[in-house]
Scaffold this motif. Sequence first.
Motif, PDB file in Angstrom:
ATOM      1  N   ARG A 158      34.683   4.335  22.210  1.00  0.00           N
ATOM      2  CA  ARG A 158      35.827   4.964  22.865  1.00  0.00           C
ATOM      3  C   ARG A 158      36.446   3.942  23.806  1.00  0.00           C
ATOM      4  O   ARG A 158      35.758   3.148  24.417  1.00  0.00           O
ATOM      5  CB  ARG A 158      35.388   6.185  23.675  1.00  0.00           C
ATOM      6  N   SER A 184      30.925   6.490  21.678  1.00  0.00           N
ATOM      7  CA  SER A 184      31.313   7.894  21.684  1.00  0.00           C
ATOM      8  C   SER A 184      30.069   8.764  21.697  1.00  0.00           C
ATOM      9  O   SER A 184      29.131   8.546  20.945  1.00  0.00           O
ATOM     10  CB  SER A 184      32.147   8.221  20.439  1.00  0.00           C
ATOM     11  N   THR A 212      37.518   3.811  26.825  1.00  0.00           N
ATOM     12  CA  THR A 212      37.500   4.181  28.232  1.00  0.00           C
ATOM     13  C   THR A 212      37.367   2.895  29.026  1.00  0.00           C
ATOM     14  O   THR A 212      37.248   1.815  28.456  1.00  0.00           O
ATOM     15  CB  THR A 212      36.309   5.118  28.508  1.00  0.00           C
ATOM     16  N   ASP A 260      35.614  11.405  15.313  1.00  0.00           N
ATOM     17  CA  ASP A 260      34.750  10.309  15.751  1.00  0.00           C
ATOM     18  C   ASP A 260      33.548  10.225  14.821  1.00  0.00           C
ATOM     19  O   ASP A 260      32.772  11.171  14.711  1.00  0.00           O
ATOM     20  CB  ASP A 260      34.224  10.550  17.171  1.00  0.00           C
ATOM     21  N   ASP A 286      40.276   7.513  19.300  1.00  0.00           N
ATOM     22  CA  ASP A 286      41.222   7.228  20.387  1.00  0.00           C
ATOM     23  C   ASP A 286      42.436   6.372  20.017  1.00  0.00           C
ATOM     24  O   ASP A 286      43.548   6.674  20.460  1.00  0.00           O
ATOM     25  CB  ASP A 286      40.503   6.566  21.573  1.00  0.00           C
TER      26      ASP A 286
END
Length: 147
Positions: free
Chosen positions: A91, A99, A93, A85, A54
């Motif tokens: 990640r 992930s 988020t 990844d 990301d």
Amino acid sequence: MAAVLLVAGTPAPSGGGDTGQRVDIGGGRSLYLHCSGSGSPTVVLLSGLHEASDPWSLTDTAPPVPKAPAVFPGVAAFTRVCTYDRPGTIRYTQPPTLSTRSTPVRGTRALPAMVQDLDRLLTAARVPGPYLLVGHSFGGMLALRYA
């Protein structure tokens, strides 16, 4: 630490465009691979120790640094670029999570095993070489070992 290395790879057919997919690397495992753009060399972006792919697509800047483009779309504007990844990476988020796009692996992983994953991924996905490896932090060690 950052590393940028050019590594010869086996040329293979590759479409342009933007693709994000899970790639079977054998042994019942798959890794998430995201590629975009077209051209040569293929730039392979290797994230830091705990980071999924990301950060290469994010911009978190303050003036006078421009907000766009982030590294991934910026490089895709002039050549093929891929990132992936590794298992056990985070990640960005809200809230941050592990992930799930790549098959998890139990326990601590040795550097050679991580590099073998990268080689299997590039081979299985038929990512064309030569490769320009760009590693951020821990990704620099992966790039050096892969080269």
